[in-house]
Design an enzyme around this catalytic site. Structure first.
Site, mmCIF file in Angstrom:
data_model
loop_
_atom_site.group_PDB
_atom_site.id
_atom_site.type_symbol
_atom_site.label_atom_id
_atom_site.label_comp_id
_atom_site.label_asym_id
_atom_site.label_seq_id
_atom_site.Cartn_x
_atom_site.Cartn_y
_atom_site.Cartn_z
ATOM 1 N N CYS A 75 0.842 -1.191 0.000
ATOM 2 C CA CYS A 75 0.000 0.000 0.000
ATOM 3 C C CYS A 75 0.879 1.243 0.000
ATOM 4 C CB CYS A 75 -0.881 0.015 1.236
ATOM 5 S SG CYS A 75 -1.756 -1.523 1.492
ATOM 6 N N ARG A 125 1.934 2.261 -8.131
ATOM 7 C CA ARG A 125 2.049 0.974 -7.461
ATOM 8 C C ARG A 125 0.788 0.135 -7.583
ATOM 9 N NH1 ARG A 125 5.448 1.007 -2.874
ATOM 10 N NH2 ARG A 125 3.864 -0.181 -1.802
ATOM 11 N N TRP A 149 -3.974 -1.591 -1.143
ATOM 12 C CA TRP A 149 -4.037 -2.780 -2.010
ATOM 13 C C TRP A 149 -4.511 -3.879 -1.079
ATOM 14 C CZ3 TRP A 149 -3.371 -4.449 -7.001
ATOM 15 C CH2 TRP A 149 -3.119 -5.802 -7.187
ATOM 16 N N ASN A 177 0.738 -0.496 6.140
ATOM 17 C CA ASN A 177 1.169 -1.269 4.974
ATOM 18 C C ASN A 177 1.742 -2.573 5.513
ATOM 19 O OD1 ASN A 177 2.216 -2.207 2.623
ATOM 20 N ND2 ASN A 177 3.710 -0.577 2.332
ATOM 21 N N GLY A 178 1.315 -3.711 4.986
ATOM 22 C CA GLY A 178 1.852 -4.988 5.456
ATOM 23 C C GLY A 178 0.748 -5.903 5.953
ATOM 24 N N GLU A 236 8.681 -21.937 -17.982
ATOM 25 C CA GLU A 236 8.537 -20.537 -17.570
ATOM 26 C C GLU A 236 9.735 -19.709 -18.046
ATOM 27 O OE1 GLU A 236 6.218 -18.768 -16.665
ATOM 28 O OE2 GLU A 236 7.114 -17.020 -15.725
ATOM 29 N N LYS A 245 9.253 -16.423 -20.401
ATOM 30 C CA LYS A 245 9.766 -15.092 -20.032
ATOM 31 C C LYS A 245 10.613 -14.532 -21.169
ATOM 32 C CE LYS A 245 7.821 -13.941 -17.451
ATOM 33 N NZ LYS A 245 6.822 -14.672 -16.746
ATOM 34 N N GLU A 260 8.423 -13.502 -24.129
ATOM 35 C CA GLU A 260 7.583 -12.339 -23.822
ATOM 36 C C GLU A 260 8.324 -11.019 -23.900
ATOM 37 O OE1 GLU A 260 6.068 -13.444 -19.813
ATOM 38 O OE2 GLU A 260 4.185 -12.661 -20.596
ATOM 39 N N HIS A 315 12.981 -37.514 -29.182
ATOM 40 C CA HIS A 315 11.822 -37.926 -29.978
ATOM 41 C C HIS A 315 11.482 -36.883 -31.043
ATOM 42 C CE1 HIS A 315 11.304 -41.343 -27.353
ATOM 43 N NE2 HIS A 315 11.408 -40.527 -26.306
ATOM 44 N N LYS A 319 -1.477 -6.828 -19.123
ATOM 45 C CA LYS A 319 -1.276 -7.396 -17.787
ATOM 46 C C LYS A 319 -2.440 -8.306 -17.401
ATOM 47 C CE LYS A 319 1.011 -7.918 -14.010
ATOM 48 N NZ LYS A 319 2.135 -8.854 -14.131
HETATM 49 C C1 AGP Z 1 3.042 -13.823 -17.624
HETATM 50 O O1 AGP Z 1 4.283 -13.258 -17.740
HETATM 51 C C2 AGP Z 1 2.079 -13.442 -18.638
HETATM 52 N N1 AGP Z 1 1.976 -12.056 -18.796
HETATM 53 C C3 AGP Z 1 0.835 -14.257 -18.778
HETATM 54 O O2 AGP Z 1 1.221 -15.522 -19.220
HETATM 55 C C4 AGP Z 1 -0.064 -14.439 -17.536
HETATM 56 O O3 AGP Z 1 0.573 -15.263 -16.616
HETATM 57 C C5 AGP Z 1 -1.417 -15.042 -17.977
HETATM 58 O O4 AGP Z 1 -2.052 -14.179 -18.875
HETATM 59 C C6 AGP Z 1 -2.319 -15.319 -16.796
HETATM 60 O O5 AGP Z 1 -2.617 -14.158 -16.107
HETATM 61 P P1 AGP Z 1 -3.290 -14.208 -14.696
HETATM 62 O O6 AGP Z 1 -2.313 -14.869 -13.760
HETATM 63 O O7 AGP Z 1 -3.582 -12.790 -14.336
HETATM 64 O O8 AGP Z 1 -4.531 -15.037 -14.820
#
Ligand code: AGP
Length: 608
Positions: free
Chosen positions: A2, A27, A74, A100-101, A481, A485, A488, A504, A603
């Site tokens: 927060c 934030r 938050w 905050n916390g 993952e 990353k 992305e 395979h 996001k």
């Molecule tokens: C992660 O880096 C991505 N931006 C994306 O894969 C994300 O994890 C996915 O869209 C799911 O989002 P959420 O966790 O908000 O459901």
């Protein structure tokens, strides 16, 4: 998590508090409020929603006074509502507090305070602090805060104002950030430097276990034990943009480095001193959890990878079969679920439509749904039968980093809780895993120190066209993952495969110089991973291995070795993912990409 601002001076406190809060808006927050003292009155106005909602309310009834506190919230405990927004008042309305916390022992404190006759008006953990200060009020505000912090467990920065001493604001810090801004005839307290920059560039970071008494004419800092500390001011020459990022270049870099704290916050308040897990907010009865005969996990992207990591732990610790599927596919097949199937819907935002619809699909078939999310009051959290919040704090970079780490930790907690309820692990076994989980923040912090090595690797591979990521067992989702990353944020093509699957087909892609990132930490399939690395080396690959500290064998098969602390294999992805995040980040920077706002991505994905 927060945003906190406190002000005492000669000026009109309200616009200063609102400016400070606006500068913390980056934030992310879900509600806001202010409390201003004007001689004989303490007025509080707070609203769920953005600052303009608070501003509208203040336009209707402005607050005057030269001391005050302001907060952007938050949510962690209690949904984002007007009542749950800060400041919180004591029963008499003479003490106002922002926080905050997380207060870990708030259920016990609240029960005790209610018994003593205090009336609570919110669902927050914060409000108990206001009532505690009230109960110690006769000692004076600073002494009351000192007595209060002795009763609090958890992580917090608090700022308190009281009508009894209208020219004083008191702050205290344990684990959550708090800074003092030293002005000219005025002083400020804030959770982050950007909030004080419009008024001053002289800042004193508050240290662990310190109490700050803030008056217009000066600042007194002392320890919780009352020993006075000489303030040690620094001059901040960052511009506002850099200050928002805590001195880091990007939000993503900041969030990668926040992971030790975020993991600690996920664990806070969920395990008692006897290592008994209690997930009070889960809302699913133990009887229901005992009757579960299968677990489904639905999620997308990074959250899906966290779910894959959890599959290994849930099956091993609870012996329940786990099915995991990308949410956008799950709802369009005809999965066989019933009232004994537990569905875990994992989503950072809690708003991903694919995951929401998958959870609804499960619920229609009577499956109890448990949401694992970072966003209190989000659609998935509201619609689910139960919820476990990850408490990572707002994540601004589009690429998930700290929310991934905390999803894994929250899912591990869920798996252990299921094992505890169903009796599939002895209490000592649960305690042993919990102990190893408590070591994760420190291990992640050590993995963060690989940064320099990863920058050098990024310089070497920045021109690569394709990279392969490989791993086995929990190393496989970690590899997935790592590849995600990289794609992305650096736009370099990367694929992840189970290391044993290479032969395979995908091994045909390997040619001299192809970079292969191998997750090769200590685990029961370590030797098999080594063989798979040999297979790609024999075809000319340049191998980067993430390996366990002290592994001397790995250097004979991999050209580059990234050593991470030894972690049990079911927990290892939490640590292993750190160098992979740093690698993606360094590659993106090397290639001149915007890491916080990568192209084509959002996001929160609220379309199908
Ligand atoms: C992660 O880096 C991505 N931006 C994306 O894969 C994300 O994890 C996915 O869209 C799911 O989002 P959420 O966790 O908000 O459901």
């Amino acid at each position: 998590m927060c945003g906190i601002v406190g002000y005492v001076g000669a000026g009109d406190a309200l616009p200063i508090l609102l400016d400070g809060l606006a500068s913390l808006g980056y934030r992310g927050y879900d509600s806001a409020g202010v409390g201003v003292i004007d001689g004989g009155s303490l007025e509080v106005v707070k609203r769920a929603g953005k600052l303009d909602r608070l501003q509208e309310a203040l336009d209707a009834s402005p607050l005057r006074g030269s001391a005050g506190i302001g907060h952007t919230r938050w949510a962690t405990h209690g949904e984002p509502t007007d009542a749950n927004a800060h400041p919180h008042l004591d029963c008499s309305g003479r003490v106002a507090i922002i926080h905050n916390g997380i207060i870990e022992n708030f259920p016990e404190l609240r029960a005790r305070l209610v018994k003593e006759g205090h009336t609570f008006r919110s669902d927050t953990d914060t409000e108990c602090i206001a009532h505690l200060v009230e109960s110690h009020r006769t000692d004076g505000l600073a002494a009351a805060v000192r007595s209060t912090v002795r009763e609090l467990e958890g992580a917090y920065a608090i700022v308190v104002a009281s009508l009894d001493e209208p020219d004083l604001i008191v702050g205290a810090k344990v684990a959550s950030p708090l800074v003092v801004g030293i002005g000219d005839g005025e002083n400020l307290l804030a959770s982050d430097i950007p909030a004080v920059l419009p008024r001053t560039r002289t800042v004193v970071p508050v240290e662990e276990g310190q109490i700050v008494e803030l008056r217009a004419e000066g600042v007194r800092i002392s320890t919780f034990d009352g020993i006075e500390v000489e303030p040690d001011p620094i001059k901040v020459d960052w511009d506002v943009e850099r200050a928002e990022k805590g001195g880091f270049d990007d939000f993503m870099q900041k969030e990668i480095h926040e992971q030790p704290t975020a993991i600690r916050d996920t664990l806070v308040g969920r395990v008692d001193p006897l290592d008994y897990i209690s997930l009070d907010e889960l809302r699913l009865s133990e009887t229901l959890l005992r009757d579960v005969d299968r677990v489904f996990i639905v999620a997308c992207g990074t959250a899906y990878h966290a779910g894959l990591v959890a599959k290994y732990a849930i099956e091993h610790w609870t012996r329940l079969p786990v099915e995991i599927e990308v949410a956008s596919e799950f709802r369009y097949r005809d999965p066989v679920l019933d009232a004994n199937s537990l569905t875990l819907a994992v989503s950072q935002s809690g708003e991903t439509v694919d995951t929401l619809e998958a959870a609804r699909h499960a619920a229609r078939q009577r499956s109890p749904v448990l949401a694992i999310t970072n966003t209190v009051g989000s659609s998935i959290a509201r619609e689910a039968d139960g919820v476990l919040y990850t408490h990572a704090g707002p994540e601004i970079g589009v690429a998930a980093t700290k929310t991934f780490a905390t999803q894994m930790v929250a899912l591990h907690l869920t798996a252990l809780f299921l094992a505890q309820v169903r009796g599939t692990m002895f209490p000592e076994e649960v305690a042993e895993v919990l102990q190893r989980m408590r070591e994760l923040p420190e291990q992640v912090a050590r993995a963060l120190s690989l940064d320099e090595q990863l920058r050098a690797l990024a310089r070497r591979f920045a021109g690569a066209r394709d990279l392969l990521f490989i791993g086995r067992h929990t190393g496989y989702p970690a590899a997935l993952e790592g590849a995600l990353k990289l794609k992305e944020i650096s736009y370099v093509h990367a694929e992840a495969y189970p290391a044993g699957e290479l032969k395979h087909g995908p091994i045909a892609l390997i040619e001299p110089g192809t970079p292969v990132v191998a997750v090769a930490t200590e685990c029961h399939v370590y030797r098999k991973v080594l063989s798979n690395i040999q297979e790609v080396r024999a075809r000319g690959a340049e191998v980067v291995a993430v390996a366990t500290e002290g592994d001397e064998e790995i250097a004979s098969v991999a050209q580059h070795v990234l050593s991470v602390p030894r972690t049990p294999e079911l927990l290892a992805p939490v640590v292993v993912s750190v160098p992979l995040q740093l690698f993606a980040y360094a590659m993106a920077k090397e290639r001149g990409c915007d890491v916080d706002q990568p192209r084509n991505l959002a996001k929160s994905v609220t379309v199908e």
